[in-house]
Scaffold this active site. Structure first.
Site, mmCIF file in Angstrom:
data_model
loop_
_atom_site.group_PDB
_atom_site.id
_atom_site.type_symbol
_atom_site.label_atom_id
_atom_site.label_comp_id
_atom_site.label_asym_id
_atom_site.label_seq_id
_atom_site.Cartn_x
_atom_site.Cartn_y
_atom_site.Cartn_z
ATOM 1 N N HIS A 37 0.923 -1.163 0.084
ATOM 2 C CA HIS A 37 0.004 -0.125 -0.157
ATOM 3 C C HIS A 37 0.877 1.280 -0.045
ATOM 4 C CE1 HIS A 37 -4.002 -1.800 0.161
ATOM 5 N NE2 HIS A 37 -3.400 -2.724 0.943
ATOM 6 N N GLY A 127 -3.531 -13.624 -6.139
ATOM 7 C CA GLY A 127 -2.739 -12.255 -5.873
ATOM 8 C C GLY A 127 -1.409 -12.393 -6.401
ATOM 9 N N SER A 129 -0.364 -12.141 -9.693
ATOM 10 C CA SER A 129 -0.412 -11.772 -10.904
ATOM 11 C C SER A 129 -0.506 -12.550 -12.246
ATOM 12 C CB SER A 129 1.094 -10.923 -11.234
ATOM 13 O OG SER A 129 0.996 -9.971 -10.097
ATOM 14 N N SER A 131 -2.785 -12.294 -14.220
ATOM 15 C CA SER A 131 -3.196 -11.322 -15.481
ATOM 16 C C SER A 131 -2.072 -10.773 -16.033
ATOM 17 C CB SER A 131 -4.417 -10.456 -15.015
ATOM 18 O OG SER A 131 -4.083 -9.809 -14.018
ATOM 19 N N ASP A 175 2.694 -4.960 -10.732
ATOM 20 C CA ASP A 175 2.881 -6.197 -11.234
ATOM 21 C C ASP A 175 3.391 -6.377 -12.577
ATOM 22 O OD1 ASP A 175 1.150 -6.582 -8.786
ATOM 23 O OD2 ASP A 175 -0.609 -7.035 -9.728
ATOM 24 N N TYR A 225 -10.152 -0.600 -0.388
ATOM 25 C CA TYR A 225 -8.920 -0.096 -1.123
ATOM 26 C C TYR A 225 -9.292 1.714 -1.303
ATOM 27 C CZ TYR A 225 -5.582 0.673 -5.098
ATOM 28 O OH TYR A 225 -4.640 1.138 -5.918
#
Length: 390
Positions: A37, A127, A129, A131, A175, A225
């Protein structure tokens, strides 16, 4: 890594023809080792490419169509390359379609179409990555076969744009950048705003990175988020009383923050800001201790990161906290933390090689007792970014 002969056989079963002209590319998944974050706050992240990811087999067609298939699902389509449009029913295929669309927008043309077969080793929704891995390997392969430049920083930006605009997912750059620019046995110190980066040796020696997948559906991520982002923006507004030119939390040092924290009126907003500023400081200290080959100190910083995400940023949740607590009880674990956006997803732990099996058994058992869910574990090494295999 996948068995290439088996993949070529599968390619020929789907698309026919001879084995001539099949090219093979690979792009990894990624894990963020520390720095959570911080990206949208103008700070540093510290991701690494993994050795497992997405293998792509690709061959030119005689027409101008696009064949898309995967070994992971029983789906296979042949589409027109003009026009390429988003279709929710196409599911994962929208990731490679988005890359073709972005390349066309840039004026890059191809004399013919292509048949593509993807083999993904990254668990969906973990989570790690998946994609970004599909996007980067597609862009690299098409640019390479089209005779265009394969600049991996530009490929990362193109892939992010494709995910943002074609697929409508407002992801940051981390990512795609890690997937495109990874380097074996190195993590990447990346400043997300400027894309300044440095490959930092990650000599883990007798220690392994173990990723723990909580298998918790991450339903809260988007709303929380957005809430965290707006809280960070509020902290900046309050701190502008002292720093009028400040636009992001990453622009002040920890000591400057400590002196001026009282300017932030809301206690919750203060907690959010403290996490961000301290986390950026932890990333920079991580680089120092890794360059000194001090793995125990890095493990302690990983622990500090998770505790801050739990207590100050409040994005962990019962599942992640249960897994991390169980991990830290295993002898031979130097550090354990959540990785990714939070509220589910994965943990990353630094575990002595002699303790890995014990880790999987004990953490898996305690996690199930605490949550009723079954965890999956992946023992990882740090690998290269996107590359041509054959």
């Amino acid at each position: 890594m996948a068995d290439l002969q088996q993949l070529k056989q599968r390619f020929l079963e789907i698309y026919g023809g001879s084995g001539e002209g099949i090219h093979v590319y690979h792009a990894p998944g990624r894990v963020n080792l520390i720095g959570e974050h911080t990206d949208y706050n103008g700070g540093y992240v510290f991701p690494a490419a993994l050795t497992f990811g997405t293998t792509l087999l690709i061959r030119a067609r005689e027409d101008s169509k696009l064949g898309l298939a995967t070994t992971n699902f029983d789906t296979h389509k042949v589409l027109d390359m003009n026009p390429i449009v988003y279709d929710e029913a196409d599911d994962w295929m929208n990731y490679p379609k988005g890359i073709v669309h972005e390349l066309q927008q840039e004026g890059k043309t191809f004399e013919h179409g292509f048949d593509l077969l993807y083999h993904g080793e990254i668990p969906n929704g973990a989570g790690l990555s998946s994609s970004a891995s599909i996007e980067v390997v597609t862009a690299y392969a098409l640019l390479s076969l089209g005779g265009y430049e394969t600049d991996t920083v530009k490929i990362a930006l193109l892939s992010q744009k494709s995910e943002n605009e074609f697929n409508g997912v407002k992801c940051g750059i981390m990512d795609q950048f890690a997937v495109a620019n990874g380097k074996k046995d190195h993590a990447i110190l990346l400043m997300c705003d400027t894309l300044d980066y440095e490959h930092v040796p990650f000599k883990s020696g007798e220690y392994k990175l173990v990723i723990g997948n909580t298998n918790k559906r991450r339903g809260l991520v988007d709303s929380k988020y957005n809430e965290r982002r707006s809280q960070c923006e509020q902290a900046v507004k309050d701190l502008q009383k002292k720093f009028p030119n400040m636009t992001l939390l990453g622009q002040i040092s920890l000591s400057e923050y400590n002196e001026n924290e009282h300017l932030i009126e809301d206690e919750t907003v203060r907690k959010r800001a403290r996490h961000v500023v301290e986390e950026i400081d932890r990333v920079l200290r991580s680089i120092e201790v890794l360059k000194a080959n001090d793995l125990p100190a890095f493990g302690a910083l990983m622990n500090g990161s998770h505790d801050s995400l739990r207590d100050l940023y409040e994005v962990t949740g019962h599942e992640l906290d249960s897994m991390v607590a169980a991990a830290r009880e295993v002898k031979g674990v130097l550090g354990s933390r959540m990785t990714g956006a939070g509220f589910g997803g994965c943990t990353v732990s630094l575990v002595h090689q002699d303790s890995v099996e014990q880790f999987k058994d004990e953490v898996g058992r305690k996690y199930t007792e605490a949550t009723g869910l079954t965890a999956d574990f992946y023992v990882c090494s740090i690998g290269n970014g996107v590359e041509k295999l054959a």
